[in-house]
Design a protein around this motif. Structure first.
Motif, short mmCIF file in Angstrom:
data_model
loop_
_atom_site.label_atom_id
_atom_site.label_comp_id
_atom_site.label_asym_id
_atom_site.label_seq_id
_atom_site.Cartn_x
_atom_site.Cartn_y
_atom_site.Cartn_z
N GLY A 1 0.82 -1.21 0.00
CA GLY A 1 0.00 0.00 0.00
C GLY A 1 0.85 1.26 0.00
N LEU A 2 1.94 1.22 0.76
CA LEU A 2 2.85 2.36 0.79
C LEU A 2 3.49 2.58 -0.57
CD1 LEU A 2 4.50 4.56 2.18
CD2 LEU A 2 6.05 2.77 3.03
N LYS A 3 3.88 1.49 -1.22
CA LYS A 3 4.50 1.60 -2.54
C LYS A 3 3.58 2.31 -3.54
CE LYS A 3 7.52 -2.46 -2.32
NZ LYS A 3 7.79 -3.80 -2.88
N GLU A 4 2.31 2.05 -3.45
CA GLU A 4 1.35 2.69 -4.36
C GLU A 4 1.38 4.21 -4.21
OE1 GLU A 4 -0.72 1.69 -6.93
OE2 GLU A 4 0.65 -0.01 -6.77
N HIS A 5 1.60 4.67 -2.98
CA HIS A 5 1.63 6.12 -2.73
C HIS A 5 2.94 6.76 -3.14
CE1 HIS A 5 -2.16 6.87 -0.55
NE2 HIS A 5 -2.04 5.63 -0.11
N ILE A 6 4.05 6.02 -3.05
CA ILE A 6 5.36 6.64 -3.25
C ILE A 6 6.06 6.15 -4.52
CG2 ILE A 6 5.61 6.94 -0.75
CD1 ILE A 6 7.69 4.63 -0.81
N LEU B 1 13.86 5.02 -5.99
CA LEU B 1 14.20 3.98 -5.01
C LEU B 1 13.04 3.64 -4.08
CD1 LEU B 1 17.75 5.36 -4.00
CD2 LEU B 1 17.22 3.67 -5.76
N PHE B 2 11.81 3.73 -4.60
CA PHE B 2 10.64 3.60 -3.73
C PHE B 2 10.50 2.21 -3.13
CE2 PHE B 2 8.91 2.16 -7.77
CZ PHE B 2 7.98 1.18 -7.44
N ASN B 3 10.99 1.18 -3.80
CA ASN B 3 10.89 -0.17 -3.23
C ASN B 3 11.70 -0.30 -1.95
OD1 ASN B 3 9.16 -1.73 -5.04
ND2 ASN B 3 10.75 -1.42 -6.59
#
Length: 220
Positions: free
Chosen positions: A74-79, A84-86
């Motif tokens: 869910g966090l990945k979807e926002h950022i 380097l979002f992963n």
């Protein structure tokens, strides 16, 4: 390069303070936990890009537990628009777990404790200590490193060397705001490729020799 004298350092910051008496980070946040997350996300990214990604995120997530409830995916979807979002998502989830387990969900007001968190380096810890807790810390990013060396304010071959110079040289009245002033100065005036010396408020103090003239049609 000859470094600035103590009198020149005081005058350097006095002028920046006159122009911006209450400097703040350009990252948007509502509480200390959100600040920590924003600074972690800002590594190798712009504040503008981080703010764009976190506005909706921070409407949903205000605590470490709410971050865990959102989950890594869910966090990945926002950022996902942030570089380097992963890796950053993994670190934010991990540090949130530690905050809950070891600090009752609160961000510790201790630089060593902060640095021990996943994804939190010395610069990030210094930002949090300064912006959240009013500590006299100097978060040296690429802007401050450039300004410190180019101007003769705090020359050093490494980020830590520049930080140590600032700790030694910045006068008392300016210690809390110093790193904000320097970041903003480097971001908007003392730019990497073409410093705007023609509109710089400390140009006469600066040791940078090839001063950039005003563009045609503009005056200081």
């Amino acid at each position: 390069m000859k470094t600035l004298t103590g009198t020149e350092v005081f005058e350097f910051f006095r002028r920046l303070a006159d122009l911006d008496p209450d400097p703040q980070t350009e990252l948007e946040y509502g509480n200390i936990y959100q600040l920590l997350v924003a600074v972690v996300l800002s590594a190798q990214a712009t504040d503008v890009g981080v703010n764009k990604a976190t506005r909706k995120l921070f409407e949903l997530v205000k605590t470490p537990q709410e971050m865990l409830d959102l989950g890594e995916e869910g966090l990945k979807e926002h950022i996902k628009t942030i570089g380097l979002f992963n890796a950053k998502a993994k670190n934010v989830i991990a540090l949130s777990q530690i905050l809950i387990r070891e600090y009752a969900g609160e961000v510790p007001a201790d630089r060593d404790a902060l640095v021990a968190l996943p994804g939190v380096g010395r610069k990030t810890a210094n930002v949090v200590m300064n912006s959240a807790f009013g500590a006299e810390t100097f978060a040296v990013d690429t802007h401050i490193f450039r300004v410190g060396n180019r101007t003769g304010l705090a020359p050093g071959k490494t980020v830590l060397a520049v930080e140590k110079q600032l700790e030694k040289k910045v006068p008392g009245p300016f210690r809390i705001g110093a790193h904000h002033w320097l970041i903003l100065h480097g971001r908007y005036i003392c730019k990497a490729r073409t410093p705007q010396c023609w509109r710089c408020p400390v140009a006469d103090l600066c040791r940078y020799k090839p001063k950039t003239p005003a563009p045609q049609g503009k005056s200081v």
